[in-house]
Enzyme design. Structure first.
Site, PDB file in Angstrom:
ATOM      1  N   GLU A 194      -5.176   0.839   2.563  1.00  0.00           N
ATOM      2  CA  GLU A 194      -4.883  -0.230   3.514  1.00  0.00           C
ATOM      3  C   GLU A 194      -5.000   0.276   4.934  1.00  0.00           C
ATOM      4  O   GLU A 194      -5.449  -0.437   5.828  1.00  0.00           O
ATOM      5  CB  GLU A 194      -3.472  -0.776   3.267  1.00  0.00           C
ATOM      6  CG  GLU A 194      -3.191  -2.118   3.964  1.00  0.00           C
ATOM      7  CD  GLU A 194      -2.649  -1.969   5.380  1.00  0.00           C
ATOM      8  OE1 GLU A 194      -2.547  -2.994   6.079  1.00  0.00           O
ATOM      9  OE2 GLU A 194      -2.321  -0.841   5.803  1.00  0.00           O
ATOM     10  N   GLU A 195      -4.632   1.544   5.120  1.00  0.00           N
ATOM     11  CA  GLU A 195      -4.684   2.127   6.451  1.00  0.00           C
ATOM     12  C   GLU A 195      -6.105   2.555   6.832  1.00  0.00           C
ATOM     13  O   GLU A 195      -6.367   2.883   7.984  1.00  0.00           O
ATOM     14  CB  GLU A 195      -3.754   3.344   6.546  1.00  0.00           C
ATOM     15  CG  GLU A 195      -2.281   3.034   6.299  1.00  0.00           C
ATOM     16  CD  GLU A 195      -1.650   2.211   7.401  1.00  0.00           C
ATOM     17  OE1 GLU A 195      -2.374   1.776   8.315  1.00  0.00           O
ATOM     18  OE2 GLU A 195      -0.431   1.989   7.338  1.00  0.00           O
ATOM     19  N   ASP A 222      -0.630   4.284   0.755  1.00  0.00           N
ATOM     20  CA  ASP A 222      -1.260   5.248   1.659  1.00  0.00           C
ATOM     21  C   ASP A 222      -0.614   5.184   3.041  1.00  0.00           C
ATOM     22  O   ASP A 222      -0.055   4.157   3.443  1.00  0.00           O
ATOM     23  CB  ASP A 222      -2.773   5.013   1.750  1.00  0.00           C
ATOM     24  CG  ASP A 222      -3.134   3.646   2.293  1.00  0.00           C
ATOM     25  OD1 ASP A 222      -2.552   2.649   1.826  1.00  0.00           O
ATOM     26  OD2 ASP A 222      -4.002   3.553   3.186  1.00  0.00           O
ATOM     27  N   HIS A 267       0.836  -1.193   0.000  1.00  0.00           N
ATOM     28  CA  HIS A 267       0.000   0.000   0.000  1.00  0.00           C
ATOM     29  C   HIS A 267       0.873   1.246   0.000  1.00  0.00           C
ATOM     30  O   HIS A 267       1.959   1.258   0.590  1.00  0.00           O
ATOM     31  CB  HIS A 267      -0.949   0.014   1.208  1.00  0.00           C
ATOM     32  CG  HIS A 267      -0.276   0.053   2.543  1.00  0.00           C
ATOM     33  ND1 HIS A 267       0.023   1.229   3.198  1.00  0.00           N
ATOM     34  CD2 HIS A 267       0.144  -0.942   3.369  1.00  0.00           C
ATOM     35  CE1 HIS A 267       0.588   0.957   4.364  1.00  0.00           C
ATOM     36  NE2 HIS A 267       0.681  -0.354   4.492  1.00  0.00           N
TER      37      HIS A 267
END
Length: 387
Positions: free
Chosen positions: A148-149, A85, A83
């Protein structure tokens, strides 16, 4: 292609979930020989870059498409995933969080460990592998998400659904999350526990504390069985997993006065469950325990557990590479929280997580050791050569 230079550039993008900020264009510029598919939904941007080495060879022979498909089914599809992010930087940094700072052998910046360091390592390794003219028996790909976060609803899982429809699901995958504890290569993840969130409400009848016979105190109702809930192990655990324990995170009821009993008592809890215990197992256990107590129960599985077979090629090769590189074998772990590796497992993809040390993720002054990023790039390059 040096991973550190790629990492420095990645840090400059303030890609707070679900922002992508142009990172994909930067990566596409590095992997120019790769085809690109985009799977965007609800503000989340996902990109899939892939190169089919077998397809090029077969097309050069000018054979029918059926033979092309036949050869593809016999080949390997290795995907590197991650990811781009990051979580918000917060206040109190000693340097600008989106301006990479090289100091004392470290790179400082938001996302340096989680997980732009890992992304930089595999992008650089793939670039070096392809530029060397090396061949790969099948498809080599990269899957990146900007969510993802966050809730991770429209990220990796959405992209894998789309890839399944296109018959482009990987056979095996490496997720470059930070996995090491004390030094590079000491741990990789071959599985993760799932996470079940629960809310239990014990129903009572509010009343005056001086007249307990006229009340139904929910605290008294739950008291005889509370020890069979709080800290209770639902299974015995295994070599791979710790026991699936009920962990109470909040208990509340009443009006914060000393002379009124509560009308209801709310208990919130979490279970990090292994493959030995399911949501249905938890529900059955609690409902049987509480069958004589007025209550309501809500359970939600936010992530599912998985365990990759340690004999899977992606695990054995990763261990082989790390042992040859470091002189010791990594611990095969299932510890920690959740990651997008769980989605690959849901689609039947053998997956392993391998990355730098995890000691500053989500923290102020996040940093990563330069030597670890360089070692990870070397590790991934060797994995490609041996796979």
């Amino acid at each position: 292609m040096q991973a550190i230079e790629v990492l420095k550039q990645l840090i400059t993008y303030p890609s707070i979930t679900p922002k992508e900020c142009g990172i994909y264009a930067f990566i596409r510029g590095i992997l120019q020989e790769f085809k690109v598919l985009e799977f965007h939904k609800n503000g989340v941007k996902n990109v899939f870059l892939y190169k089919d080495f077998c397809e090029r060879e077969v097309k050069g022979e000018n054979v029918e498409s059926k033979k092309l498909e036949s050869k593809r089914t016999k080949s390997t599809h290795l995907c590197f995933a991650g990811h781009i992010d990051v979580v918000p930087p917060g206040e109190g940094w000693e340097s600008e969080p989106f301006v990479p700072l090289e100091k004392d052998g470290f790179i400082y910046g938001r996302g340096a460990q989680d997980m732009k360091g890992g992304v930089a390592a595999f992008i650089s390794a793939i670039k070096e592998f392809v530029d060397s003219g090396a061949r790969f028996n099948g498809i080599l790909s990269v899957l990146l998400t900007s969510d993802e976060e966050g809730e991770a609803v429209f990220g990796t899982k959405h992209a894998l659904n789309a890839l399944k429809k296109l018959d482009l699901l990987p056979c095996v995958a490496v997720v470059a999350e930070p996995t090491c504890v004390e030094k590079f290569g000491d741990m990789i993840k071959v599985g993760r526990r799932g996470s079940i969130n629960g809310k239990l409400i014990i129903q009572g009848k509010q009343g005056h504390a001086a007249y307990p016979s006229k009340c139904i105190n929910p605290v008294e109702l739950i008291a005889p069985v509370l020890s069979k809930i709080a800290g209770f192990d639902l299974d015995k655990g295994s070599t791979e997993f710790e026991p699936s324990k009920i962990v109470i995170t909040d208990i509340r009821g009443g009006m914060e006065v000393v002379n009124v009993t509560p009308n209801a008592l709310k208990i919130m809890f979490n279970v990090r469950n292994s493959t030995a215990t399911s949501l249905e197992d938890l529900q059955g256990y609690l409902e049987n325990l509480l069958k004589k107590i007025p209550h309501s129960l809500e359970l939600k599985q936010s992530s599912k557990p998985f365990l990759t077979d340690t004999k899977n090629k992606i695990v054995t090769k990763m261990v082989e590479v790390l042992e040859a590189q470091n002189g010791f074998a990594p611990i095969l772990s299932t510890s920690g929280g959740t990651s997008d590796a769980r989605y690959f497992a849901e689609f039947g993809v053998g997956v392993v997580e391998c990355g730098v040390c995890n000691d500053r993720i989500h923290s102020l002054n996040e940093r990563v050791k330069i030597s670890e990023v360089e070692a990870l790039q070397k590790c991934f390059l060797e994995l490609l050569r041996r796979f």
